[in-house]
Design a protein around this motif. Structure first.
Motif: not given
Ligand SMILES: Cc1cc2nc3c(=O)[nH]c(=O)nc-3n(C[C@H](O)[C@H](O)[C@H](O)COP(=O)(O)OP(=O)(O)OC[C@H]3O[C@@H](n4cnc5c(N)ncnc54)[C@H](O)[C@@H]3O)c2cc1C
Length: 532
Positions: A224-226, A198-199, A220, A102, A209, A215
């Motif tokens: 939380a990973k976009n 990621l958040n 995830c 990411g 995250c 990761c």
């Protein structure tokens, strides 16, 4: 049923295109050969994952999708997706974005005009893009907001000022990041947090995250990973306008003259299905997009050429203190100091610290050369030193070669009877010179950060570069003799076939590519919505 648009491939680019087109009211058929995978289905096997695929991997494709690799001596071998030379990414809903790290980079403005800045080295196909940074800037911004990227826009001083900051602040700094920032400051190099998809805080109804170590290479555990699998594609499907069909292996695009009427695919029961649409968008990744167009009878001297990825450099250091804090994803600190303006070097590249390297992956890839690869001495070295190591890595701007290419293999076919991709050639030798330059900078940085031992060699000779950062096989350009798609990413000589993945990149930037793939897919899809 006839659709407005058929999109082939539900990865980074295809997901974005589906979202833009359905938001504009278009009826979309999104075809993906892989499946929609949960975290549990993707698993946590350190020996079978998309970062180290020793005995298989975890996000596809499966053994039904072999390729042929041509060696320098003209002989060839069949490779499975997790074997050396395959140049794989992933095959699932989300494509590479389900399991990626990411790193969400915008390319440098100079990455779009490599030929103007550096000339065209003999034997290379180095060119400028027909569009520039300013054309992509608004689309970068949309993706950063809609996907969810954390970072510090003000610290990105190598880029023009951002119109809008990242929607989330960077993650709290790790121990290795603190050390590398200190080292860079001593050298006078500017550093900044690596922008990540990621958040860092709760965002878009998904949690922050949890800083686990699993990761890159994995899905995830807390979502939380976009990636496109949990943002653009679900939004497109929720619109009621997108029919996502998984297990759908597209065989060919049906064309009449320069006009496409639809596609033929094999569904999950291996039944041949024909679907029709006004517009076809191919987003199958740089190797498979070229393969599909070749198999569909598209003709261009350029189609399949200029395969590139990133020659990646890697150096490791051993430090006195323990750097290990177990805080994933790990990558935190980068410099763009060496991206351009390097005397006698074509381009350059970005340097950053690494994602957490799981112990067995470190053992396989990163042990110092003097440490045995097995036995008690190796185990003792790991026990005593693993937590005191830190690495630096970075992609350089590959200098493309027309000989690095995808063709159709004349004899090997996949289980559906489709000729497989045959991969041949190598990156231009200038890529290796640039990599050697960047590697020396990584070593300098590690020493300034306090490493008392440094190891890892830069590549010595050209090799075929593609892999997870694959790009370039259908490059964008005004001149059909030198490119496959025009500046709107419509295939030259057709009136309704577009490409929305990494294959349209003319050069692949000195940064990881996915954000540029998504931004350009966004621009391309918006252009398509203007057609009717
Ligand atoms: C472990 C890992 C880590 C990575 N880390 C980063 C990172 O930190 N930063 C970054 O920028 N990039 C990273 N990448 C790379 C990134 O994921 C890719 O650049 C990106 O996904 C490419 O987007 P794309 O749209 O070109 O193709 P993809 O995302 O590969 O999507 C193509 C899709 O098309 C499907 N497809 C192919 N052929 C057919 C067919 N005939 N019929 C139907 N479907 C088909 C495939 O199954 C696939 O799902 C990473 C990748 C991996 C695997």
């Amino acid at each position: 049923m006839t659709y407005d648009v058929i999109i082939i491939g539900a990865g980074a680019g295809g997901g974005v295109a589906a979202n833009v087109l359905t938001a504009a009211g278009k009826r979309v058929l999104l075809l993906e050969r892989g499946i929609s995978q949960t975290f549990a289905e993707t698993g946590r096997d350190p020996l079978r994952n998309q970062r180290m695929s020793l005995y298989g991997h975890n996000a596809g494709p499966n053994a039904d999708h072999p390729r042929v690799v041509e060696q320098a001596d003209g002989s060839s071998r069949v490779v499975l997706p997790w074997q050396d030379g395959y140049q794989g990414n992933a095959a699932t809903v989300g494509g590479g974005t389900l399991v990626y790290g990411g790193q969400a980079w915008r390319y440098h403005p100079n990455d779009f005009r490599m030929r103007s800045l550096y000339g065209q080295p003999a034997g290379s196909s180095l060119e400028d893009w027909p569009i520039g940074y300013d054309d992509l800037a608004p689309h970068y911004e949309r993706i950063e907001q809609e996907l969810g990227v954390c970072g510090d826009a003000q610290a990105m001083t190598h880029l023009p000022a951002y119109a809008r900051s990242y929607p989330m602040p960077p993650l709290a700094l790790t121990r290795q990041g603190t050390l590398h920032r200190r080292g860079a400051t001593q050298l006078g190099w500017h550093t900044f947090p690596v922008p990540l998809a990621l958040n860092s805080v709760p965002y878009a109804d998904r949690p922050a995250c949890i800083r686990c170590e699993w990761c890159v290479g994995f899905a995830c555990p807390v979502d939380a990973k976009n990636g496109s699998h949990n943002t653009f594609i679900p939004r497109a499907v929720a619109s009621g306008k997108c029919n996502l069909v998984t297990g759908a292996m597209v065989e060919h695009i049906v064309t009449k003259g320069g006009h496409a009427t639809g596609v033929v695919y094999f569904d999950q029961d291996n039944q041949r299905v024909t679907a029709e649409a006004e517009v076809i968008v191919v987003a199958a990744g740089a190797v498979e997009t070229a393969r599909l167009l070749l198999h569909s009878g598209f003709e261009s001297g350029q189609l399949g050429r200029n395969l590139q990825g990133h020659v990646y450099i890697s150096a490791n250091g051993l430090f006195d203190e323990s750097l290990y804090d177990g805080l994933g994803p790990g990558v935190s600190t980068a410099t763009a100091r060496w991206s351009h303006g390097n005397d006698g070097i074509i381009g350059g590249g970005m340097l950053a610290d690494d994602f957490i390297v799981l112990p067995v992956i470190f053992w396989k890839r990163d042990l110092p050369p003097h440490v045995p690869r097995w036995g008690l001495a190796a185990k003792h070295w790991m026990r005593d030193n693993y937590s005191r190591t830190a690495g630096l890595k970075g992609p350089i701007q590959d200098i493309p070669s027309p000989e690095a290419r995808v063709t159709l293999d004349p004899s090997v076919k996949d289980r559906w009877g489709i000729p497989v991709a045959r991969l041949s050639g190598a990156t231009h030798p200038e890529s290796i010179r640039t990599a050697q330059f960047l590697h020396a900078k990584a070593v300098e940085w590690l020493r300034a950060s306090g490493a008392r031992e440094v190891w890892g060699e830069p590549p010595a000779a050209p090799y075929l570069s593609g892999g997870q950062h694959q790009a370039g096989t259908c490059r964008m350009g005004h001149d059909p003799r030198l490119s496959v798609v025009d500046a709107s990413c419509k295939v030259h000589g057709t009136d309704n076939v577009y490409i929305a993945d990494g294959s349209v990149h003319v050069t692949n930037g000195g940064f990881n590519p996915f954000l540029t793939i998504m931004a350009n897919a966004h621009r391309t899809a918006e252009g398509i919505t203007q057609r009717w």
